[in-house]
Design a protein around this motif. Sequence first.
Motif, PDB file in Angstrom:
ATOM      1  N   LEU A   5     -14.956  69.915  24.342  1.00  0.00           N
ATOM      2  CA  LEU A   5     -15.434  69.683  22.981  1.00  0.00           C
ATOM      3  C   LEU A   5     -15.262  70.952  22.143  1.00  0.00           C
ATOM      4  O   LEU A   5     -14.845  70.896  20.982  1.00  0.00           O
ATOM      5  CB  LEU A   5     -16.909  69.254  23.033  1.00  0.00           C
ATOM      6  CG  LEU A   5     -17.467  68.576  21.782  1.00  0.00           C
ATOM      7  CD1 LEU A   5     -16.600  67.409  21.349  1.00  0.00           C
ATOM      8  CD2 LEU A   5     -18.898  68.083  22.057  1.00  0.00           C
ATOM      9  N   ARG A 117     -18.422  66.159  11.821  1.00  0.00           N
ATOM     10  CA  ARG A 117     -18.825  65.268  12.926  1.00  0.00           C
ATOM     11  C   ARG A 117     -18.561  65.917  14.287  1.00  0.00           C
ATOM     12  O   ARG A 117     -19.373  65.803  15.209  1.00  0.00           O
ATOM     13  CB  ARG A 117     -18.075  63.943  12.831  1.00  0.00           C
ATOM     14  CG  ARG A 117     -18.487  63.113  11.614  1.00  0.00           C
ATOM     15  CD  ARG A 117     -17.576  61.896  11.479  1.00  0.00           C
ATOM     16  NE  ARG A 117     -17.443  61.467  10.097  1.00  0.00           N
ATOM     17  CZ  ARG A 117     -17.865  60.290   9.641  1.00  0.00           C
ATOM     18  NH1 ARG A 117     -18.444  59.434  10.440  1.00  0.00           N
ATOM     19  NH2 ARG A 117     -17.683  59.966   8.374  1.00  0.00           N
ATOM     20  N   GLN A 120     -21.134  68.669  14.887  1.00  0.00           N
ATOM     21  CA  GLN A 120     -22.443  68.124  15.252  1.00  0.00           C
ATOM     22  C   GLN A 120     -22.486  67.741  16.727  1.00  0.00           C
ATOM     23  O   GLN A 120     -23.452  68.007  17.417  1.00  0.00           O
ATOM     24  CB  GLN A 120     -22.786  66.922  14.377  1.00  0.00           C
ATOM     25  CG  GLN A 120     -23.465  67.363  13.087  1.00  0.00           C
ATOM     26  CD  GLN A 120     -23.526  66.268  12.050  1.00  0.00           C
ATOM     27  OE1 GLN A 120     -22.856  65.239  12.175  1.00  0.00           O
ATOM     28  NE2 GLN A 120     -24.323  66.476  11.011  1.00  0.00           N
ATOM     29  N   ARG A 121     -21.393  67.136  17.168  1.00  0.00           N
ATOM     30  CA  ARG A 121     -21.326  66.771  18.593  1.00  0.00           C
ATOM     31  C   ARG A 121     -21.413  68.000  19.479  1.00  0.00           C
ATOM     32  O   ARG A 121     -21.965  67.951  20.570  1.00  0.00           O
ATOM     33  CB  ARG A 121     -19.996  66.082  18.887  1.00  0.00           C
ATOM     34  CG  ARG A 121     -19.975  64.630  18.565  1.00  0.00           C
ATOM     35  CD  ARG A 121     -18.743  64.091  19.250  1.00  0.00           C
ATOM     36  NE  ARG A 121     -18.596  62.678  19.016  1.00  0.00           N
ATOM     37  CZ  ARG A 121     -18.054  61.857  19.916  1.00  0.00           C
ATOM     38  NH1 ARG A 121     -17.617  62.325  21.063  1.00  0.00           N
ATOM     39  NH2 ARG A 121     -17.928  60.587  19.640  1.00  0.00           N
ATOM     40  N   ASN A 296     -14.319  58.825  17.527  1.00  0.00           N
ATOM     41  CA  ASN A 296     -14.833  58.540  18.868  1.00  0.00           C
ATOM     42  C   ASN A 296     -13.692  58.274  19.832  1.00  0.00           C
ATOM     43  O   ASN A 296     -13.659  58.802  20.943  1.00  0.00           O
ATOM     44  CB  ASN A 296     -15.792  57.349  18.833  1.00  0.00           C
ATOM     45  CG  ASN A 296     -17.106  57.702  18.168  1.00  0.00           C
ATOM     46  OD1 ASN A 296     -17.458  58.883  18.055  1.00  0.00           O
ATOM     47  ND2 ASN A 296     -17.838  56.695  17.709  1.00  0.00           N
TER      48      ASN A 296
END
Length: 305
Positions: A5, A117, A120-121, A296
């Motif tokens: 990530l 986004r 944030q993940r 996603n």
Amino acid sequence: MARDLEEQLVKYLTDAHAMEVQALAQMRAAPRIAGDAKLADAFSAHLAETERHEQLVRERLDAHGASPSRLEDLLGALSGKGFVLFARFNPDTPGKLATHAFSYEHLELATYDLLERVAQRAHDEETARVARTIRAEEDQMSRRLSALWDVSAAASGEDVGAYLADAHALEAQSVELLKRGRKIAGETELARLFEEHLAESEEHKRLIEARGETSRLKDAALRLGALNWGGFFASQRDTPAKLAAFAYAFEHLEIAGYEHLRRLGDPEATALADRILPEERAAAEKLYAAFEPALNASLDAVVSA
Ligand SMILES: [Fe+2]
Ligand SMILES: [Fe+2]
Ligand SMILES: [Fe+2]
């Protein structure tokens, strides 16, 4: 895994940085092409903002131990990316400049939307905050431009035929983009959207063909023919999110083109633009709504749980 990530976050930051470096070059050149003081002022205001964006994104890259090389931004990191295609449009009139910039601001808006986004993940609150701040300024710049369509249309001095020819070339490119994108998007909502807008784009192309002069339509198609979708898709294959962002920006290229076409004082051209515009806007909105699922899908493909 957290490291995957983190790697994705740095990739999104690197792309945002390369995009701002190109935006800086555009903002510096724009006031000379603007042809009107108000339009030139809008670009000057955004030059100062863009300088800050570049710095803010660079700081976030530093925080992740990944300093961008300037040369890499200008050469390597850009090749095959969506914004290289923007560089090839080469706007030379106020109308084309405003059209191009309006679309580029939406590419930036989409990029920061996705960056927020991803941040944030990854629980990187500071990057998420920076992305939100910059996104708001890209949005504001796109609104400055859309408030000046009358000005950019008048300053351009281009006729209906020129705008029809450009619109036709864009629709032809859109058909290509949607056909190829449909394959990459797989069995997703994004693919369904591409399919739906492909049918609309083919109809738009036919509508313009019924109005425009064949020879001028051909010339414009040749000018834009240099867009290399092959290279673009080779580099975007595993990223439905970036594909959605790029398609979103492309819709805004079309929207701005039709906004100019409807302001030239030609009733038939205005009617044509008014017939097509709602479909372009709806397509853009649906693409925006698909960002989350597309992201996603993109992250699931590279980030192991
Ligand atoms: Fe920016
Ligand atoms: Fe911008
Ligand atoms: Fe479209």
